[in-house]
Write an enzyme that holds these catalytic residues in place. Structure first.
Site, short mmCIF file in Angstrom:
data_model
loop_
_atom_site.label_atom_id
_atom_site.label_comp_id
_atom_site.label_asym_id
_atom_site.label_seq_id
_atom_site.Cartn_x
_atom_site.Cartn_y
_atom_site.Cartn_z
N VAL A 25 0.72 -1.37 0.08
CA VAL A 25 0.00 -0.11 0.40
C VAL A 25 1.40 1.04 0.30
O VAL A 25 0.73 2.07 -0.65
CB VAL A 25 -1.43 0.06 0.76
N ASP A 251 -24.73 -2.43 -39.49
CA ASP A 251 -24.90 -3.64 -39.68
C ASP A 251 -26.18 -4.74 -39.69
O ASP A 251 -26.14 -4.60 -38.44
CB ASP A 251 -23.61 -5.13 -40.24
N LYS A 273 -26.28 -6.79 -44.85
CA LYS A 273 -26.13 -7.44 -45.73
C LYS A 273 -26.80 -8.96 -45.78
O LYS A 273 -26.24 -9.67 -44.23
CB LYS A 273 -25.31 -7.94 -46.59
N ASP A 306 -14.80 -7.30 -37.50
CA ASP A 306 -13.25 -5.63 -37.58
C ASP A 306 -14.02 -5.57 -39.48
O ASP A 306 -13.83 -6.03 -40.24
CB ASP A 306 -12.22 -6.56 -37.33
N VAL A 309 -11.53 -6.93 -41.95
CA VAL A 309 -11.09 -8.40 -42.03
C VAL A 309 -12.47 -9.14 -43.18
O VAL A 309 -13.68 -8.69 -42.35
CB VAL A 309 -10.83 -9.37 -40.91
N THR A 334 -12.14 -9.20 -34.59
CA THR A 334 -12.83 -9.80 -35.69
C THR A 334 -13.09 -11.72 -35.36
O THR A 334 -13.16 -11.93 -34.44
CB THR A 334 -11.74 -10.41 -36.70
N MET A 386 -18.45 -16.87 -43.54
CA MET A 386 -19.64 -16.57 -43.70
C MET A 386 -19.33 -17.34 -45.53
O MET A 386 -20.23 -18.12 -46.19
CB MET A 386 -20.05 -15.25 -44.86
#
Length: 487
Positions: A25, A251, A273, A306, A309, A334, A386
């Protein structure tokens, strides 16, 4: 108990401060005093290793022995008692009180004449938070909240304004006019210039603001990576951008929890999308960014994962640059990193892999351009973004290139979210496994020996769902009840 305190910032440069205690401390208190330019004297029987090193380098003076009132010499300005002995702490407080010195007894509000606040430091700008000594953990929690709101640019702004203080006061001698000037300064582009480390432009902007030249507030765009869904994975810069946004173009897959952290009165526009449903054309997203930025708005382009990416961040920056729109980029975690971590899968491991490849499998055309022979090399981890709709093609391409049919895979659905599921199996059963468990987007495919470590290292949500190695063709449609039991 009345815990009202008078807030005060003390200039301790070149002034002696007594610290009684030689442990951890006391170390923290001494380090803070040194940063403030004080001359600490540390009284204790023994010193920690770090304090001993400070004494050897003559940065502190060591008063060795049990506490003695004469340590509070005439040149001591403040006293801090940081021992674990209540009797010693009480003696220090009493001796300081007798000499009309302010003393702080760590974790003892009743004995303390002053309290050391929780502090947010941004260069010369310091924000102190106190609970009157009664609830220090609440003060620390408030400090964490404030840390998010004020980044380092505020400290740089304070330093810049300090350098120009005399000129500002001469230009705006009337306090009301000076306040209005600072309001314009804070709301203008100066802070953003400092965040981008554009020092010359920032100084020029300050001179222009002082000259009173009327200029329209320029709009700007910030590309912000929202991560994979867990709001706790957002960076401090991302939170700052969301709290300053006038317009948020987000998104479809950005989680509700992340959106709830944004400025409440911002305009939220979904520009997602989807391979199956409605999609916003990229040209339309460009047009929206341009429209709102030219209207002087702060625009946040909020992307899952991200922006750089597989997020078309490069395309959007090229468009903004071509149209003269100021921009900045806030990286996000990502999906490959977040989903693997939340599934307990180390993407690299010296016993299993020497390479990591991130691959997009958005459509059939993109699969046709892949180097399958390179992807089928041993001792590497493959991460397909994806790829839910193209799992059969991925399996065919890898098997044809010679990748072992028993290569482990993990499908991570809704990674890092409360609805996360992990499906584990072997490459030769990949599309059938996704069909069996009705895996839906967003889902990430991880292929390689490290994928099998999810069985051992999983920590978030349910254990991975296992796929029988003998599964080789799509099974009969599984009932919702069975699926719920399996999940």
């Amino acid at each position: 108990m009345d815990t009202s305190l008078f807030p005060l910032f003390a200039d301790l440069r070149g002034r002696a401060v007594l610290v009684v205690g030689g442990g951890a401390v006391a170390e923290r208190k001494v380090q803070a005093l040194l940063r403030a330019g004080a001359l600490p004297r540390v009284g204790a029987l023994q010193l920690s290793e770090a304090l001993q090193e400070l004494a050897r380098s003559l940065r502190i003076q060591w008063l060795q022995g049990p506490f003695a009132p004469h340590w509070l010499g005439e040149d001591v300005w403040l006293v801090i008692a940081a021992t674990d002995d209540p009797a010693t702490n009480q003696a220090v407080a009493a001796a300081a009180h007798a000499r009309r010195l302010f003393a702080n007894v760590v974790d003892d509000a009743a004995l303390s004449a002053f309290h050391v606040p929780a502090v947010v430091e941004r260069g010369p700008l310091q924000i102190a938070i106190s609970s009157g000594g009664g609830a220090p953990m609440v003060a620390r929690h408030v400090r964490r909240r404030i840390e998010v709101l004020f980044d380092q640019a505020w400290g740089q702004l304070a330093a810049l304004v300090t350098d120009q203080r005399a000129q500002i006061c001469a230009r705006f001698p009337e306090p009301g006019a000076r306040r209005r000037f600072f309001d314009r300064l804070i709301d203008g582009p100066l802070l953003d210039l400092l965040r981008r480390r554009q020092w010359v432009a920032a100084e020029g902007q300050l001179r222009q603001d002082m000259a009173g030249e009327p200029t329209a507030t320029p709009g700007s765009v910030v590309l912000v990576g929202a991560g994979s869904g867990d709001p706790g994975l957002l960076t401090l810069n991302a939170l700052r951008a969301l709290n300053q946004a006038d317009v948020i173009l987000h998104d479809r897959l950005v989680s509700t929890e992340v959106l709830q952290l944004a400025r409440r009165d911002a305009d939220f526009i979904e520009v997602g999308k989807s391979a199956q449903g409605h999609s916003t054309a990229q040209d339309h997203i460009h047009a929206l960014m341009l429209e709102h930025a030219r209207a002087g708005k702060r625009v946040v382009r909020l992307k899952g994962g991200d922006a750089f990416v597989f997020g078309r961040g490069g395309e959007e920056l090229q468009f903004l640059r071509a149209h003269g729109i100021a921009y900045e980029v806030v990286p996000g975690i990502t999906a490959a990193l977040a989903c693997a971590a939340y599934a307990g899968i180390p993407l690299t491991h010296r016993d299993h892999t020497q390479q990591l490849r991130l691959v997009t499998a958005h459509c059939k055309g993109s699969l046709d351009t892949l180097d399958w022979n390179a992807l089928a090399l041993p001792r590497q981890t493959l991460v397909f973004y994806m790829g839910v709709a193209t799992l059969a093609q991925i399996r065919s391409g890898l098997l044809a290139a010679g990748l072992c049919a028993a290569t482990p895979f993990a499908l991570v659905e809704n990674g890092s979210r409360t609805s996360q599921r992990v499906v584990r199996g072997q490459l030769d059963t990949l599309p059938e496994a996704a069909h069996l468990y009705r895996v839906q987007s967003p889902a990430l495919l991880i292929l390689g020996d490290v994928a099998a470590l999810a069985d051992e290292l999983h920590w978030f949500g349910h254990a991975p769902l296992q796929v029988p190695p003998t599964l080789s063709s799509p099974p009969a449609k599984t009932s919702p009840t069975t699926l719920a039991d399996a999940a």
